[in-house]
Scaffold this motif. Structure first.
Motif, PDB file in Angstrom:
ATOM      1  N   ASP A   5       0.835  -1.200   0.000  1.00 32.48           N
ATOM      2  CA  ASP A   5       0.000   0.000   0.000  1.00 32.48           C
ATOM      3  C   ASP A   5       0.871   1.250   0.000  1.00 32.48           C
ATOM      4  O   ASP A   5       2.038   1.205   0.346  1.00 32.48           O
ATOM      5  CB  ASP A   5      -0.871   0.025   1.267  1.00 32.48           C
ATOM      6  N   SER A  33      -3.924   2.255   4.159  1.00 34.19           N
ATOM      7  CA  SER A  33      -2.834   2.352   5.128  1.00 34.19           C
ATOM      8  C   SER A  33      -2.671   3.816   5.508  1.00 34.19           C
ATOM      9  O   SER A  33      -3.079   4.702   4.774  1.00 34.19           O
ATOM     10  CB  SER A  33      -1.544   1.832   4.492  1.00 34.19           C
ATOM     11  N   GLU A  56       2.826  -3.178  10.403  1.00 29.24           N
ATOM     12  CA  GLU A  56       3.260  -1.865  10.872  1.00 29.24           C
ATOM     13  C   GLU A  56       4.760  -1.733  10.640  1.00 29.24           C
ATOM     14  O   GLU A  56       5.501  -2.682  10.842  1.00 29.24           O
ATOM     15  CB  GLU A  56       2.961  -1.717  12.363  1.00 29.24           C
ATOM     16  N   THR A 101       0.988   2.231   9.146  1.00 28.48           N
ATOM     17  CA  THR A 101       0.155   1.166   9.719  1.00 28.48           C
ATOM     18  C   THR A 101      -0.900   0.743   8.716  1.00 28.48           C
ATOM     19  O   THR A 101      -1.332   1.521   7.867  1.00 28.48           O
ATOM     20  CB  THR A 101      -0.578   1.610  11.002  1.00 28.48           C
ATOM     21  N   GLU A 102      -1.313  -0.492   8.863  1.00 30.94           N
ATOM     22  CA  GLU A 102      -2.254  -1.069   7.911  1.00 30.94           C
ATOM     23  C   GLU A 102      -3.678  -0.624   8.201  1.00 30.94           C
ATOM     24  O   GLU A 102      -4.432  -0.304   7.319  1.00 30.94           O
ATOM     25  CB  GLU A 102      -2.163  -2.582   7.975  1.00 30.94           C
ATOM     26  N   LYS A 103      -4.031  -0.631   9.458  1.00 28.25           N
ATOM     27  CA  LYS A 103      -5.392  -0.224   9.813  1.00 28.25           C
ATOM     28  C   LYS A 103      -5.384   0.124  11.288  1.00 28.25           C
ATOM     29  O   LYS A 103      -4.429  -0.160  11.986  1.00 28.25           O
ATOM     30  CB  LYS A 103      -6.384  -1.348   9.516  1.00 28.25           C
TER      31      LYS A 103
END
Ligand SMILES: [Zn+2]
Lengths: 222, 198
Positions: A22, A134, A156, A202-204
């Protein structure tokens, strides 16, 4: 820079080379490899592997006039046809911000606008635009303070740009990247001497663990 | 040029010779805007790039268009190619990958360009060491041919078919951790070979 001691996971190197990260992760990986000869070489090697795969990949016939059309398009745009030259050579790319981050945060760390989110902790959010799943932000944490800990809800990465912190994986200083797997937990404490400035992808949204951190979550937004 | 075309049509020609041929062609395009050399590159790469885009889920028209964009970029940036950065195939793969990211992914290929620009800005030496280039290329070919089928499949899906890590896991019915470890093993194989010649 060659004194980097914490590097990218090799699976991350492969994903970056394949174009499978991402936006926020692509940016932070690019920033690390701009500071790290070893990982830059590793990405390069992975790309060589991709070139080898392309050599043996299946082919699909292109339309009969494809080449003629392309040359006609090139002839229609003489500025393209004559644009066969290397990048203009810069004498030196300046600033203490890695080049791939400069279009997002400028070239100097001391020009960044910080927003205080808790005692000893300031944040600078980076708007990547679009609908990236992200997020990317910077933290400026005073010496002796803990980096907000959280159980990782997804991938992360943290790249140190200035100062250092220490956790159970060792000391992380300028250029080091923490490329953590989803279930690894850590408790970084900023080392004495200077604040630690880092950039985090971070991804989520992730869950903070402690009470203070739970309070912080809506503010820090991570 | 004619001799060159004969070489590429010879199915016996090794990957090393092919890579050397590609370097000669790209040098002619970069240095002289040589259209015959460019056509030779086009004949080799255009059908591969089109197939790569089709695999990534584009329709025939989109694949053909994006192939055209990629080959246009190859023409335009041919003077930026430098042999010490590896094979022409790898360089063209990165151009195709970046075009694919910009079109299909929720990301931009700009960070890749930034790194590339940084490398060029920092790089004043150009080591045109043919022997070293060939050795490295041999490592890549060897690593690829020696990879176990399961690792080979994973990297093909990632690099050529543009499947994400989780899509690969789903397609092969594997835990994501297994996909990751196969990626690492495939990379490790190449790294081991390259370290021996470095
Ligand atoms: Zn590294």
């Amino acid at each position: 820079m060659s004194n980097v001691s914490h590097h990218l996971d090799e699976a991350t190197i492969m994903r970056y080379a394949a174009g499978d990260l991402d936006e926020a992760f692509t940016v932070i990986v690019a920033a690390h490899i701009a500071m790290c000869d070893q990982c830059r070489q590793a990405v390069h090697d992975a790309e060589q592997l991709a070139g080898g795969l392309l050599d043996v990949a299946e082919t699909e016939a292109v339309s009969d006039d494809a080449f003629a059309n392309l040359m006609a398009a090139i002839d229609e745009k003489p500025e393209l046809a004559s644009n066969v030259h290397p990048f203009p050579k810069r004498n030196k790319i300046s600033g203490d911000v890695p080049f791939p981050l400069q279009r997002l945060i400028g070239s100097e760390l001391d020009q960044i606008q910080w927003k205080k989110v808790a005692p000893g902790i300031s944040k600078h959010a980076i708007d990547l635009g679009g609908d990236s799943s992200s997020s990317l932000f910077m933290l400026n944490i005073a010496e002796g303070h803990a980096v907000p800990e959280h159980g990782h809800g997804g991938m992360e990465m943290t790249l140190i740009l200035s100062g250092s912190y220490t956790d159970r994986y060792g000391q992380f200083a300028k250029g080091d990247i923490a490329d953590l797997d989803e279930h690894e937990e850590h408790q970084p404490i900023v080392d004495a001497g200077a604040p630690c400035i880092c950039i985090v992808a971070t991804e989520k949204p992730t869950k903070f663990k402690g009470i203070v951190e739970r309070l912080l979550q809506p503010i820090i937004g991570i | 040029m004619r001799a060159a075309l004969r070489l590429v049509s010879n199915t016996e020609s090794s990957a090393i010779e092919l890579a050397k041929q590609h370097r000669e062609w790209i040098a002619l395009v970069g240095g002289n805007q040589d259209r015959a050399a460019f056509q030779s590159l086009f004949q080799y790469f255009a059908p591969r790039i089109k197939a790569m885009m089709l695999k990534a889920g584009m329709n025939v028209m989109q694949s053909e268009d994006l192939m055209q964009d990629v080959m246009m970029t190859v023409w335009r940036k041919s003077a930026q190619y430098s042999p010490d950065r590896g094979t022409v195939s790898a360089w063209i793969f990165t151009i195709a990958r970046n075009a694919r990211i910009d079109l299909l992914r929720k990301a931009s290929s700009r960070p890749y360009d930034d790194v590339y620009e940084l490398e060029i800005a920092a790089d004043d030496k150009s080591s045109d060491d043919e022997v070293l280039q060939s050795e490295r290329h041999e490592c890549v070919s060897e690593a690829l041919s020696e990879l176990p089928k399961d690792q080979r499949k994973v990297i093909e899906l990632a690099f050529i078919a543009d499947l994400s890590q989780s899509e690969i896991a789903k397609k092969l019915d594997l835990p994501i951790g297994t996909v990751k470890s196969r990626m690492r093993l495939a990379y490790g194989k190449l790294k081991g070979k390259l370290e021996a010649v470095r």
